[in-house]
Write a protein that holds these residues in place. Sequence first.
Motif, PDB file in Angstrom:
ATOM      1  N   ASN A  72       0.810  -1.213   0.000  1.00 25.61           N
ATOM      2  CA  ASN A  72       0.000   0.000   0.000  1.00 25.61           C
ATOM      3  C   ASN A  72       0.848   1.270   0.000  1.00 25.61           C
ATOM      4  OD1 ASN A  72       0.989  -0.358   2.545  1.00 25.61           O
ATOM      5  ND2 ASN A  72      -0.871   0.266   3.609  1.00 25.61           N
ATOM      6  N   ALA A  73       2.169   1.137  -0.052  1.00 31.02           N
ATOM      7  CA  ALA A  73       3.046   2.296  -0.117  1.00 31.02           C
ATOM      8  C   ALA A  73       3.070   2.860  -1.530  1.00 31.02           C
ATOM      9  CB  ALA A  73       4.456   1.914   0.317  1.00 31.02           C
ATOM     10  N   PHE A  74       3.369   4.149  -1.650  1.00 28.35           N
ATOM     11  CA  PHE A  74       3.356   4.785  -2.970  1.00 28.35           C
ATOM     12  C   PHE A  74       4.371   4.150  -3.903  1.00 28.35           C
ATOM     13  CE2 PHE A  74       6.930   7.109  -1.202  1.00 28.35           C
ATOM     14  CZ  PHE A  74       7.742   7.340  -2.292  1.00 28.35           C
ATOM     15  N   TYR A  75       5.503   3.718  -3.357  1.00 31.82           N
ATOM     16  CA  TYR A  75       6.544   3.156  -4.214  1.00 31.82           C
ATOM     17  C   TYR A  75       6.189   1.768  -4.728  1.00 31.82           C
ATOM     18  CZ  TYR A  75       7.830   1.516   0.485  1.00 31.82           C
ATOM     19  OH  TYR A  75       7.811   0.994   1.754  1.00 31.82           O
ATOM     20  N   SER A  76       5.142   1.153  -4.179  1.00 31.42           N
ATOM     21  CA  SER A  76       4.716  -0.150  -4.690  1.00 31.42           C
ATOM     22  C   SER A  76       4.109  -0.046  -6.080  1.00 31.42           C
ATOM     23  CB  SER A  76       3.706  -0.803  -3.737  1.00 31.42           C
ATOM     24  OG  SER A  76       2.482  -0.082  -3.721  1.00 31.42           O
ATOM     25  N   LYS A  77       3.767   1.179  -6.481  1.00 31.75           N
ATOM     26  CA  LYS A  77       3.182   1.410  -7.811  1.00 31.75           C
ATOM     27  C   LYS A  77       4.251   1.740  -8.849  1.00 31.75           C
ATOM     28  CE  LYS A  77      -1.173   3.084  -5.822  1.00 31.75           C
ATOM     29  NZ  LYS A  77      -0.774   2.824  -4.427  1.00 31.75           N
ATOM     30  N   ILE A  78       5.505   1.777  -8.431  1.00 32.46           N
ATOM     31  CA  ILE A  78       6.611   2.063  -9.351  1.00 32.46           C
ATOM     32  C   ILE A  78       7.146   0.739  -9.900  1.00 32.46           C
ATOM     33  CG2 ILE A  78       8.889   3.101  -9.606  1.00 32.46           C
ATOM     34  CD1 ILE A  78       8.207   4.940  -7.265  1.00 32.46           C
ATOM     35  N   ASP A  79       6.968   0.522 -11.188  1.00 30.83           N
ATOM     36  CA  ASP A  79       7.326  -0.765 -11.791  1.00 30.83           C
ATOM     37  C   ASP A  79       8.779  -1.144 -11.527  1.00 30.83           C
ATOM     38  OD1 ASP A  79       4.791  -1.164 -12.758  1.00 30.83           O
ATOM     39  OD2 ASP A  79       5.228  -0.341 -14.747  1.00 30.83           O
ATOM     40  N   GLY A  80       9.671  -0.169 -11.647  1.00 33.53           N
ATOM     41  CA  GLY A  80      11.083  -0.466 -11.494  1.00 33.53           C
ATOM     42  C   GLY A  80      11.433  -0.997 -10.123  1.00 33.53           C
ATOM     43  N   LEU A  81      10.721  -0.559  -9.100  1.00 34.08           N
ATOM     44  CA  LEU A  81      10.982  -1.041  -7.744  1.00 34.08           C
ATOM     45  C   LEU A  81      10.234  -2.331  -7.461  1.00 34.08           C
ATOM     46  CD1 LEU A  81      10.929   2.317  -5.733  1.00 34.08           C
ATOM     47  CD2 LEU A  81      12.885   1.104  -6.710  1.00 34.08           C
ATOM     48  N   ASN A  82       9.070  -2.486  -8.071  1.00 33.08           N
ATOM     49  CA  ASN A  82       8.295  -3.716  -7.897  1.00 33.08           C
ATOM     50  C   ASN A  82       9.040  -4.938  -8.407  1.00 33.08           C
ATOM     51  OD1 ASN A  82       5.770  -3.848  -6.581  1.00 33.08           O
ATOM     52  ND2 ASN A  82       4.891  -2.475  -8.092  1.00 33.08           N
ATOM     53  N   LYS A  83       9.795  -4.761  -9.490  1.00 31.08           N
ATOM     54  CA  LYS A  83      10.448  -5.894 -10.140  1.00 31.08           C
ATOM     55  C   LYS A  83      11.951  -5.937  -9.879  1.00 31.08           C
ATOM     56  CE  LYS A  83       6.986  -5.784 -13.819  1.00 31.08           C
ATOM     57  NZ  LYS A  83       6.730  -5.623 -15.262  1.00 31.08           N
ATOM     58  N   PHE A  84      12.381  -5.165  -8.904  1.00 32.42           N
ATOM     59  CA  PHE A  84      13.812  -5.091  -8.597  1.00 32.42           C
ATOM     60  C   PHE A  84      14.082  -5.744  -7.252  1.00 32.42           C
ATOM     61  CE2 PHE A  84      16.771  -2.624  -5.910  1.00 32.42           C
ATOM     62  CZ  PHE A  84      17.945  -3.001  -6.505  1.00 32.42           C
ATOM     63  N   ASN A  85      15.146  -6.526  -7.168  1.00 28.74           N
ATOM     64  CA  ASN A  85      15.483  -7.114  -5.874  1.00 28.74           C
ATOM     65  C   ASN A  85      16.982  -7.172  -5.574  1.00 28.74           C
ATOM     66  OD1 ASN A  85      16.422  -9.403  -7.373  1.00 28.74           O
ATOM     67  ND2 ASN A  85      14.349 -10.232  -7.365  1.00 28.74           N
ATOM     68  N   HIS A  86      17.841  -6.944  -6.588  1.00 28.02           N
ATOM     69  CA  HIS A  86      19.268  -7.091  -6.324  1.00 28.02           C
ATOM     70  C   HIS A  86      20.079  -6.240  -7.292  1.00 28.02           C
ATOM     71  CE1 HIS A  86      23.158  -9.619  -6.430  1.00 28.02           C
ATOM     72  NE2 HIS A  86      23.159  -8.877  -5.343  1.00 28.02           N
ATOM     73  N   LEU A  87      21.105  -5.574  -6.764  1.00 28.79           N
ATOM     74  CA  LEU A  87      21.986  -4.766  -7.589  1.00 28.79           C
ATOM     75  C   LEU A  87      23.392  -4.825  -7.023  1.00 28.79           C
ATOM     76  CD1 LEU A  87      22.569  -2.621  -9.800  1.00 28.79           C
ATOM     77  CD2 LEU A  87      21.873  -0.882  -8.142  1.00 28.79           C
ATOM     78  N   LYS A  88      24.378  -5.090  -7.908  1.00 27.37           N
ATOM     79  CA  LYS A  88      25.778  -5.067  -7.513  1.00 27.37           C
ATOM     80  C   LYS A  88      26.442  -3.801  -8.041  1.00 27.37           C
ATOM     81  CE  LYS A  88      26.843  -9.988  -6.998  1.00 27.37           C
ATOM     82  NZ  LYS A  88      27.769 -11.084  -7.408  1.00 27.37           N
ATOM     83  N   PHE A  89      27.284  -3.209  -7.216  1.00 25.65           N
ATOM     84  CA  PHE A  89      28.051  -2.042  -7.623  1.00 25.65           C
ATOM     85  C   PHE A  89      29.449  -2.524  -8.016  1.00 25.65           C
ATOM     86  CE2 PHE A  89      24.893  -0.524  -4.559  1.00 25.65           C
ATOM     87  CZ  PHE A  89      24.264   0.455  -5.308  1.00 25.65           C
ATOM     88  N   ASN A  90      29.739  -2.470  -9.312  1.00 29.74           N
ATOM     89  CA  ASN A  90      31.004  -3.028  -9.796  1.00 29.74           C
ATOM     90  C   ASN A  90      31.989  -1.965 -10.279  1.00 29.74           C
ATOM     91  OD1 ASN A  90      30.088  -2.322 -12.437  1.00 29.74           O
ATOM     92  ND2 ASN A  90      29.004  -4.283 -12.587  1.00 29.74           N
ATOM     93  N   GLN A  91      31.649  -0.698 -10.071  1.00 29.87           N
ATOM     94  CA  GLN A  91      32.551   0.400 -10.397  1.00 29.87           C
ATOM     95  C   GLN A  91      32.509   1.422  -9.262  1.00 29.87           C
ATOM     96  OE1 GLN A  91      34.611   0.664 -12.957  1.00 29.87           O
ATOM     97  NE2 GLN A  91      33.905  -1.119 -14.113  1.00 29.87           N
ATOM     98  N   PRO A  92      33.537   2.236  -9.115  1.00 24.84           N
ATOM     99  CA  PRO A  92      33.513   3.247  -8.046  1.00 24.84           C
ATOM    100  C   PRO A  92      32.514   4.375  -8.301  1.00 24.84           C
ATOM    101  CG  PRO A  92      35.525   3.425  -9.334  1.00 24.84           C
ATOM    102  CD  PRO A  92      34.857   2.171  -9.780  1.00 24.84           C
ATOM    103  N   ILE A  93      31.979   4.460  -9.527  1.00 29.30           N
ATOM    104  CA  ILE A  93      30.907   5.415  -9.818  1.00 29.30           C
ATOM    105  C   ILE A  93      29.742   4.648 -10.412  1.00 29.30           C
ATOM    106  CG2 ILE A  93      30.175   7.467 -11.082  1.00 29.30           C
ATOM    107  CD1 ILE A  93      33.049   8.327 -11.261  1.00 29.30           C
ATOM    108  N   THR A  94      28.578   4.790  -9.803  1.00 32.63           N
ATOM    109  CA  THR A  94      27.353   4.202 -10.336  1.00 32.63           C
ATOM    110  C   THR A  94      26.336   5.309 -10.539  1.00 32.63           C
ATOM    111  OG1 THR A  94      27.720   2.098  -9.201  1.00 32.63           O
ATOM    112  CG2 THR A  94      25.485   2.564  -9.948  1.00 32.63           C
ATOM    113  N   PHE A  95      25.764   5.349 -11.738  1.00 33.98           N
ATOM    114  CA  PHE A  95      24.721   6.318 -12.039  1.00 33.98           C
ATOM    115  C   PHE A  95      23.361   5.627 -12.074  1.00 33.98           C
ATOM    116  CE2 PHE A  95      28.362   8.471 -14.148  1.00 33.98           C
ATOM    117  CZ  PHE A  95      28.272   9.695 -13.503  1.00 33.98           C
ATOM    118  N   PHE A  96      22.361   6.276 -11.499  1.00 31.46           N
ATOM    119  CA  PHE A  96      20.968   5.893 -11.681  1.00 31.46           C
ATOM    120  C   PHE A  96      20.387   6.854 -12.710  1.00 31.46           C
ATOM    121  CE2 PHE A  96      20.229   4.041  -7.138  1.00 31.46           C
ATOM    122  CZ  PHE A  96      21.105   3.020  -7.427  1.00 31.46           C
TER     123      PHE A  96
END
Length: 250
Positions: free
Chosen positions: A28-52
Motif C-alpha cells: 500500500n506504499a506509494f513506491y509499490s506502484k513504481i514498476d522499477g521497484l516492484n520488479k527489482f530485488n538485487h543490484l551489484k556495484f562493480n565500479q567506483p561510480i554508479t549512475f541511476f
Amino acid sequence: MEIFKKWSLESMSNIFLKEIRLKNFEKNAFYSKIDGLNKFNHLKFNQPITFFSGENGTGKSTLLEAIAIKWGFNPEGGSLNFNFATKNTHSNLEEYLVLGRGEERAKDGFFLRAESFYNLATYVDNISDNFSEYGDSSLHHQSHGESFLNLVNHRFRGKGLYILDEPESALSIQRQLALMVSIKQLVDEGSQFIIATHSPFLLALPNSQIISFDRDSPIEITYEESKPYELTALFFNNKDRMLHQLFDQE
C-alpha cells in the motif's frame, strides 16, 4: 588517444557499498506502484561510480534516498552526524533494504540532494560559524552552483561514500564539467559515488556503471543507450526537424 585509464587498484578496492537487496515491501506504499521497484530485488556495484538514470517517476531517487538513509545519512542530506528535519517526507523503503558492505570502511561520506539543499545550508549556518569546508562563506551567501561545487571540493574529504541526487540541477554545463573533474579526483583517491542524474555530461564519466530505470526493472546499460544521451544527440543532430515537430500546428 586514451584520455582516461581504468580506475586504479586503490579506487576499485574501495567500493564500500558492494550490493543492495530489496526485500518484499508493503503493497500500500506509494513506491509499490513504481514498476522499477516492484520488479527489482538485487543490484551489484562493480565500479567506483554508479549512475541511476531514468525518467521522472521511475524510482531512481526513491531508491537512492533509501540507500542513503540505510547507510545512516540524514534524510534531507548531509554527513553521518547531521541531524535536522524540516519536514518528514521520505519513504520507509530503507526498512526493506539490505546493504552488502565491502571489506574496507569508508572514512567519510555525504548525502547531497538538490531539493533540500537550502535546508542543509541553513543547518550548517546554525551549527557553526567556521565555513572553511564550504568555500569560506555561508552556503547561503554563494550562488547555488558555487555552493554545490564548494561543498564537493572542500567538504568531501576523500575515501568516502558520496550519494548525490541530481547534482546537475544547480550547475551550468561548464560547472558540470568541473564537477566531473572533482569526482574523478576523489575516485582516484579511493572514494565511491552513487549518483542519480539526468545529465548527459555526468553520465559520460568513463568506466562508470549506468543503471537505467526506464525499463520494467533496473538494468545496466551503456552510455550510448541512456535516454539523456539519445535525446541530446537526437536534438543536436536534428534540431530544426525536432523544433518543427514540437511547435508546428499545421
